[in-house]
Design a protein around this motif. Structure first.
Motif, PDB file in Angstrom:
ATOM      1  N   ILE A 173     144.010  89.920   6.912  1.00  0.00           N
ATOM      2  CA  ILE A 173     143.512  90.687   8.130  1.00  0.00           C
ATOM      3  C   ILE A 173     144.446  91.969   8.225  1.00  0.00           C
ATOM      4  N   LEU A 177     142.428  95.440   8.975  1.00  0.00           N
ATOM      5  CA  LEU A 177     142.751  96.314  10.254  1.00  0.00           C
ATOM      6  C   LEU A 177     143.497  97.639   9.887  1.00  0.00           C
ATOM      7  N   LEU A 181     149.807  93.388  12.292  1.00  0.00           N
ATOM      8  CA  LEU A 181     149.190  92.231  13.347  1.00  0.00           C
ATOM      9  C   LEU A 181     150.386  91.569  13.842  1.00  0.00           C
ATOM     10  N   ILE A 189     145.203  83.112  15.460  1.00  0.00           N
ATOM     11  CA  ILE A 189     144.510  83.048  14.529  1.00  0.00           C
ATOM     12  C   ILE A 189     144.544  82.189  13.362  1.00  0.00           C
ATOM     13  N   VAL A 204     138.040  87.261  13.355  1.00  0.00           N
ATOM     14  CA  VAL A 204     138.702  88.622  13.639  1.00  0.00           C
ATOM     15  C   VAL A 204     137.486  89.371  14.118  1.00  0.00           C
ATOM     16  N   LEU A 213     140.900  91.657  20.285  1.00  0.00           N
ATOM     17  CA  LEU A 213     141.811  92.187  19.364  1.00  0.00           C
ATOM     18  C   LEU A 213     141.692  93.449  19.378  1.00  0.00           C
ATOM     19  N   TRP A 220     148.348  95.383  16.161  1.00  0.00           N
ATOM     20  CA  TRP A 220     147.174  94.872  16.704  1.00  0.00           C
ATOM     21  C   TRP A 220     147.506  93.354  17.505  1.00  0.00           C
ATOM     22  N   LEU A 222     145.879  90.284  19.724  1.00  0.00           N
ATOM     23  CA  LEU A 222     145.019  89.430  20.364  1.00  0.00           C
ATOM     24  C   LEU A 222     145.329  88.704  21.669  1.00  0.00           C
TER      25      LEU A 222
END
Length: 872
Positions: A173, A177, A181, A189, A204, A213, A220, A222
């Motif tokens: 991820i 990104l 995260l 996630i 994602v 997100l 980052w 969520l």
């Protein structure tokens, strides 16, 4: 266009596949098995792309399943024969007629969908070792016997492809990104996807598309439920469409109330439907104490099913659950919350009393977003003070201080009884002081409470929150006295205990009396389920500081981890606050990279609401992060975060003033401005001493010693007699050994620092020992201590400090010449150096001239190179 998704390397599996496809003896290939979307095909094709020989791929499909040898048609051509034996013979000849069969790899995707003749053909190829084979098979599907025998009879290696680990998922991820995260979001996630590569990708992309997100402070996050892309929903709906109606209804009920005990779901949906859902692998039955709960096998199925239920049907289904759950005794906070939340969106009437109680339960469990929702519904129903106060408490914890204040101000204190008045006043004080940063107004409300509240059992609550205000305004002795008096009384109410722990724990830790704090923490733990769940986290800051300031690093780590475990998934504020506690310990132990990442995420998680800049409970994170950045040599970032801390500074966080000065000192040291670092550390020590923060004074004076000053030993010896624990005693002996140039003494103290886990202190102490031995002409011991210092620095993520730099680069310079040289290496002009050192430009030029002469270099460039240090 969505983000580009790289391949996550599975080296062990990759090596096993390539080895099986190139082996000249034994088996002739591999079968990859696993759940849909786990990455079987991707990995198989990646492995075959790395092979030098020819690869021919076929794919099983539902449509080709009725055509004999259908998937191989494009490879073997058409046949006019209807005899299966002749058909297979012709196919074999067509596939292998080039004479290079041993180098040929046949790839079969979704081999469980092969028709019987294709499966037999593949089996014959494997039996004769005519080709190498790589095939994928989906778990849970009916597989032709000829395919199953491929691995059962040892012709092919069977390799079960597991879902991604949490670390692999985060790596994937974050690479997409292009940024870190948040840990809590990563957990959400990963749990929602089950580590399934396909699900991770679609979750994602769906969250990015939905805007749930997003990046905050470089991290980052969520926020909200995991979003599902339309593509993923269609993939899952294909499976859902095959579910019988009664089973689907059972799953619909479960999606509104998961987990649900087996008896209740069986009563509402029918036992046969629940049993069939379990047989199909859609749900699992898990033990929870004496109860059996039903859960989805994979949470994403629940999300897709929820999306398919209309609003009217959803209200009706929730109503059935409300009726079933209400027919039994509703015991415990979680059951009350569940029933109230279901009732809100159902076609049944809602008991306002249940909403109020459930809102208090949710806030008590630190689920303030849900507490806000339930409290709003209760306030709409009743308009009463109890609901309004709960709503205000939920709002203030989320940083919505303006709305919370307006709500509380709508009630006149003269209209409230004493119990209500205490709730009104403490909520307003908490909101004004810690959510808004308006300590003067909070003190005004505190004065009103002290005037109006007279009941003996309620007064300690007022004095308890008063002790917290006092310590934050940097009056720790007053706070400690009030808290101690409260906890010495009999039959103290839970809120009084918790406020007293908050104010008393922090003040005693700062005063160097950390040995008293564990007893207060035990009193707090006994009432933790009777107060706002989030309060335990900022209150716990004093406990963690007490343990670190006494040198009990292992105990501090355990307690911080326990606090983090309480911050369960989805409770962002609790998670952020808990990470401040963990980051505090990591910083003390020299885990600077981990501490920085954790504190960055804590700040991002707490940067919410309409007064985020004033939230007092996040202030320690800014201070600690500034130090972490500085010790890692990340000067620009340290400067930025310390500037932000200064902008948030004020009377409401005055207690952290000395610690903020120490972070500034570390920044100055990282810039090579050692004299300024010493001056700032001394100012921090003087400020702490004036306020009675003797534990912090000791740490600040220790910093003075670490930066090369030799005049702190006398005062530290006094503080060793005042402060609890072993840390200050070691610090005092360190200062005494440094002052006398006792290399053996400093090295001995360094070993003690290392033993208790204070690795940054140990690294600097070994560096000071190396310097002392070098000055005494003991080259061997100097080299040994310098090596020990460097090794510990590496364990602390290659931390930087003046002592470590000097020990690693012994030069024939005075401390001022070394400081000026470091500032030259940092790129500062003579004027800038003069301004920072408060000397003339001519004086700076003189230092540079003498340093160049001693090092036999011609100019500033040569001096900068000789210093052997650069600003990172």
């Amino acid at each position: 266009m969505g983000p580009m998704w790289p391949l996550v390397q599975r080296q062990v599996e990759f090596d096993a596949i390539t080895a099986s496809l190139t082996a000249r003896s034994g088996g002739c290939g591999v079968v990859l098995t696993g759940d849909p979307g786990v990455g079987k095909t991707t990995l198989a094709r990646f492995a075959t792309d790395a092979l030098p020989g020819e690869v021919k791929w076929v794919a099983g499909t539902e449509s080709a399943r009725s055509i004999p040898l259908g998937v191989f048609a494009h490879l073997v051509g058409a046949s006019t024969s209807r005899d299966p034996v002749a058909f297979l013979s012709a196919a074999r000849q067509a596939l292998l007629d080039d004479g290079r069969s041993r180098d040929l790899v046949v790839g079969v995707d979704d081999a469980h969908l092969l028709d019987q003749l294709s499966a037999t053909f593949l089996h014959q190829l494997a039996l004769d070792r005519a080709v190498h084979i790589v095939a994928t098979v989906r778990n849970g599907e009916t597989v032709p016997d000829a395919i199953t025998s491929l691995w059962k009879d040892g012709h092919l290696l069977r390799l079960e492809l597991a879902p991604f680990s949490r670390e692999q998922s985060i790596e994937l991820i974050e690479s997409v990104l292009d940024g870190p995260l948040e840990g809590l979001s990563a957990d959400m996630i990963w749990e929602a996807s089950g580590g399934n590569a396909l699900f991770v990708r679609h979750l994602v992309e769906g969250a990015l598309e939905a805007g749930t997100l997003r990046r905050s402070g470089g991290v980052w996050q969520l926020r909200g439920r995991a979003a599902i892309s339309s593509e993923l929903a269609s993939l899952l709906e294909h499976r859902i469409d095959q579910i019988p109606a009664d089973v689907l209804q059972a799953l619909q009920l479960l999606t509104f109330c998961e987990p649900l005990d087996l008896d209740t779901l069986g009563q509402v949906a029918g036992e046969d439907a629940v049993e069939e859902a379990e047989r199909r692998g859609l749900v699992r039955i898990v033990e929870d104490g004496h109860r059996l709960d039903v859960r989805y096998t994979h949470p994403l199925f629940g999300e897709v099913i929820r999306r398919r239920v209309g609003r009217a049907a959803g209200r009706r289904l929730r109503g059935r659950l409300v009726e079933a759950l209400s027919s039994r005794a509703v015991i415990g906070p979680s059951n009350r919350i569940r029933l109230a939340e279901l009732a809100l969106d159902s076609d049944r009437s809602v008991d306002p009393g249940l909403l109020v109680t459930a809102a208090e339960d949710a806030i008590g469990l630190a689920n303030v977003p849900l507490g806000e929702r339930l409290a709003r519904a209760a306030l709409d129903e009743t308009g009463g003070f109890e609901a309004a106060d709960l709503l205000a408490r939920a709002l203030l914890w989320q940083g919505h201080a303006t709305e919370a204040e307006a709500l509380l101000q709508s009630f006149s204190p003269d209209s409230l009884d004493q119990v209500q008045l205490v709730r009104w006043g403490t909520s307003r004080i908490a909101n004004l002081f810690w959510a808004s940063g308006k300590s003067e107004k909070a003190d005004e409300v505190l004065a009103v409470l002290r005037e109006k509240v007279t009941h003996p059992s309620l007064v300690p609550i007022i004095e308890g929150i008063g002790s917290v205000c006092a310590v934050f305004e940097n009056r720790p002795e007053e706070a400690a006295a009030a808290a101690t008096a409260i906890l010495a009384a009999d039959r103290v109410l839970p809120w009084a205990v918790e406020w007293a722990f908050f104010g008393g724990g922090l003040s005693l830790a700062l005063m160097g009396r950390g040995g008293c704090v564990p007893e207060l923490a035990a009193r707090s733990a006994a009432v933790a389920d009777q107060i706002d769940g989030l309060l335990r986290f900022p209150a716990g800051h004093g406990e963690i500081l007490a343990l670190t300031l006494t040198g009990s690093f292992d105990a501090a780590q355990r307690r911080a981890d326990e606090y983090l475990s309480l911050a369960s998934t989805g409770r962002y504020v609790a998670w952020g606050l808990a990470n401040i506690l963990v980051g505090t310990v990591e910083l003390a132990r020299g885990r600077f990279t981990d501490a920085a990442g954790r504190l960055e995420q804590a700040i991002a998680a707490l940067n919410v609401g309409d007064t985020a800049d004033a939230i007092s409970w996040s202030f320690p994170a800014y201070v600690a992060l500034g130090q972490a950045y500085a010790e890692l040599g990340r000067i620009h970032e340290a400067d930025g975060i310390i500037t932000e801390a200064q902008a948030r500074n004020g009377r409401h966080v005055a207690v952290f003033g000395p610690q903020l000065m120490m972070s500034q000192a570390w920044l100055a040291a990282a810039r090579g401005e050692t004299s300024r670092a010493v001056a700032l550390s001394r100012s921090a020590a003087e400020s702490a001493c004036t306020a009675g923060q003797f534990g912090i004074e000791a740490v600040a004076l220790h910093l003075v010693t670490r930066f090369g000053d030799t005049t702190t030993a006398a005062r530290l010896a006094e503080l060793a007699g005042i402060c609890d624990g072993q840390l200050v005693d070691i610090i005092a002996r360190h200062a005494a050994a440094v002052a006398t140039g006792d290399g053996c003494g400093v090295a001995s103290v360094a070993a003690e620092f290392e033993t208790i886990g204070a690795l940054p202190d140990a690294a600097d102490a070994y560096a000071r020992a190396a310097i002392a031995f070098s000055r005494a002409g003991d080259k061997r011991r100097s080299i040994e201590c310098a090596a020990a210092a460097e090794a510990l620095s590496a364990r602390c993520d290659h931390m930087s400090s003046p002592a470590l730099v000097e020990a690693a680069h012994p030069l024939p310079l005075t401390s001022r010449e070394r400081e000026v040289g470091s500032m030259v290496a940092a790129g500062l002009s003579n004027r800038q150096i003069a301004d920072r050192l408060f000397v003339s430009v001519r004086t700076v030029e003189g230092h540079i001239y003498r340093a160049c002469m001693k090092l036999d270099v011609a100019d500033r460039s040569g001096l900068a190179e000789s210093m052997g240090t650069t600003v990172r």
